[in-house]
Design an enzyme around this catalytic site. Sequence first.
Site, PDB file in Angstrom:
ATOM      1  N   GLY A 151       0.795  -1.217   0.000  1.00 15.72           N
ATOM      2  CA  GLY A 151       0.000   0.000   0.000  1.00 15.72           C
ATOM      3  C   GLY A 151       0.827   1.266   0.000  1.00 15.72           C
ATOM      4  N   LYS A 182      -0.457   2.394  -4.271  1.00 10.18           N
ATOM      5  CA  LYS A 182      -1.068   3.691  -4.524  1.00 10.18           C
ATOM      6  C   LYS A 182      -0.862   4.165  -5.969  1.00 10.18           C
ATOM      7  CE  LYS A 182      -2.802   4.850  -0.438  1.00 10.18           C
ATOM      8  NZ  LYS A 182      -2.647   3.615   0.312  1.00 10.18           N
ATOM      9  N   ASP A 258      -8.383   6.083   2.543  1.00  8.00           N
ATOM     10  CA  ASP A 258      -7.304   6.824   3.196  1.00  8.00           C
ATOM     11  C   ASP A 258      -6.765   7.923   2.282  1.00  8.00           C
ATOM     12  OD1 ASP A 258      -6.409   4.647   1.565  1.00  8.00           O
ATOM     13  OD2 ASP A 258      -4.394   4.853   2.383  1.00  8.00           O
ATOM     14  N   ASP A 259      -6.180   8.936   2.909  1.00  5.74           N
ATOM     15  CA  ASP A 259      -5.443  10.001   2.212  1.00  5.74           C
ATOM     16  C   ASP A 259      -6.292  10.685   1.137  1.00  5.74           C
ATOM     17  OD1 ASP A 259      -3.422   9.084   3.843  1.00  5.74           O
ATOM     18  OD2 ASP A 259      -2.364   8.009   2.268  1.00  5.74           O
ATOM     19  N   TYR A 298      -7.650   7.053   9.926  1.00  2.61           N
ATOM     20  CA  TYR A 298      -7.111   5.715  10.165  1.00  2.61           C
ATOM     21  C   TYR A 298      -6.067   5.663  11.275  1.00  2.61           C
ATOM     22  CZ  TYR A 298      -3.454   7.320   6.851  1.00  2.61           C
ATOM     23  OH  TYR A 298      -2.462   8.029   6.191  1.00  2.61           O
ATOM     24  N   TRP A 354       0.236  -1.907   9.779  1.00  2.00           N
ATOM     25  CA  TRP A 354       1.446  -1.376  10.409  1.00  2.00           C
ATOM     26  C   TRP A 354       2.349  -0.779   9.339  1.00  2.00           C
ATOM     27  CZ3 TRP A 354       6.581  -3.680  12.205  1.00  2.00           C
ATOM     28  CH2 TRP A 354       7.167  -2.862  13.175  1.00  2.00           C
ATOM     29  N   ASN A 355       2.634   0.494   9.463  1.00  2.94           N
ATOM     30  CA  ASN A 355       3.443   1.183   8.454  1.00  2.94           C
ATOM     31  C   ASN A 355       4.942   1.016   8.713  1.00  2.94           C
ATOM     32  OD1 ASN A 355       1.889   2.310   6.327  1.00  2.94           O
ATOM     33  ND2 ASN A 355       0.955   3.698   7.801  1.00  2.94           N
ATOM     34  N   ASN A 388       3.014  -2.824   5.898  1.00  2.00           N
ATOM     35  CA  ASN A 388       3.231  -2.105   4.642  1.00  2.00           C
ATOM     36  C   ASN A 388       4.737  -2.074   4.395  1.00  2.00           C
ATOM     37  OD1 ASN A 388       2.696  -0.568   2.371  1.00  2.00           O
ATOM     38  ND2 ASN A 388       2.317   1.324   3.492  1.00  2.00           N
TER      39      ASN A 388
END
Length: 592
Positions: A151, A182, A258-259, A298, A354-355, A388
Amino acid sequence: MTTILSGLISLTALGAQELTIHPVPQQCVERQGETGIPASYKLVVSDESKLSKALVLLDSIMPGADDDAKFTVRVGIKGDKSVKSYSKRIPSAAEGYYLESSKKGIVIAASDSRGAYYGVQTLAQLLESGRLPFLEITDYPDIPYRGVVEGFYGKPWSHAARLSQLDFYGRNKMNVYIYGPKDDPYHSTPNWRKPYPEKEAKQLQQLVKRADSNNVMFYWAIHPGQDIKWNAADRDTLMSKFESMYKLGVRGFAVFFDDITGEGTKADKQAELLNYLDDHFVKVKGDVAPLIMCPTEYNKSWAKLEGGYLTTLGEMLNPGIQVMWTGNKVVANIDRPTLEFINPLIKRKAYIWWNFPVSDYVQDHLLMGEVYGNGTDIKDLMSAFVANPMEHAEASKISLYSIAGYTWNMESYDSQAEWEQAIRDLMPRNAQYLRTFAIHNSDLGPNGHKFRRKESENIRPALESLCAAYENGRIDDEAFAKVMAECRSISEAADKLLVSDENRALVEEMSPWLLRFKFVGLYGEEVLRAMLLLQEGRADEAAASYDKASTLRAYIGLTDTLLNQQSRYPGIETASLHLFPSLEKLYAILSR
């Protein structure tokens, strides 16, 4: 007896050969003895249709099924006649299995078909040494859904990289891959309404098949929120897009909000759309996994509780729809307070996104250090944990290996042991050189999310002592020797890795950083040499070393301006937290 060595199962029955089982089983009891891998065996199975993936894997690691063989391999799931006498030993947890190996044979009795597959994956690891140790394993995952969400922003993974990733997930018992890059134009605005072209559609179909063969749930995600219209036309377009992906074999779907800004951020409209998709697509199909959504708010720092966005989702969304959450911030570790905050709001267990090790906001760094900081007492508070990754697929595997271990068995998780084993898994022949590189390529540098990682800890005390002493006009001999040895190891590691034929995909990803790493090592050697020569009164030789250091320092600067220039955050940084700044400090003292 079985021993636990740094958080990984070490089977001592194999003598000098150490064998690890990954992820660490919930329970492993080693018996005395071992045997060679039989040339043939009698396969006892009740219903092959339920065990097709497990049996294909079994045949790849133990060819030679023969009805007349004395050695027996039993494989089955709860209720099968083939493992009826082992039913009480089968874990009640989903994806669980019981494995027994003895001189008579092997038993894999599982709670379901995926559990049987994981039992065979464990058997595959046991057989890597060429011997079969006698033991009993009772095993199951702590987290229902474990895996990866592609992502990130930036260059999506290649088709070949994704295929490799899916094989990696299967080996390490991860069961989810969410496709949501993305920068895939058909995933997001402006082309989410359009079907994939033939080439891309065929590749997605291949990915779905590879995921299925590895018992990985392939989720396809769409990101329509930036320009979605809350009308029947866009709703029906989304349904049609789902239907086209279903025809490609996709059986898991996610919708990301998101975003985004504007009309697409309305919680009630999002919930209405998602419920419609759930009621008229997911439930109607009958073979589709639970729908996943990523909310606009989020993370906690973005949550506007007075606006009621999250509570609206919690109250309106169908109970089976999963809701993603990144934690207290966009990039944050996950702990008990994190989940105790979000779960009551969304009225379900959070689906953790989890980024890490994603680096789309620090693209001049590689993040190849340990995975640590998440709670080990939170397995019952989340429905899933997906990571991610970086755009560098192979380099991401160091972290993803550890995440597989963390999500399978939290209480036994050991970040350093997982990291060490991940390095050996990626480059067995060059593990020592990859380890040297990874030690100094783990921190993110200063960043807007204020998320940092430890780096160069092996040499940090020596660097601090050396710099402090040299500030006062003397050389700390012990620290000097350690730093010089590390700089030489760095130069050697860079050379060995750059020319290695092992895991070339990984080497190619690391190459820009390896070039800078090489120059940092050489620069350190010359700075230290100049220091020593100057102390010995050999001024001319010291000056020559200083000039070499100056040239190497210029080379280091060139790597930052010439390499990795296609990124949103271009350039190259390596050893940037402690090692290179310390060398710069010593160089500055020399320059006085």
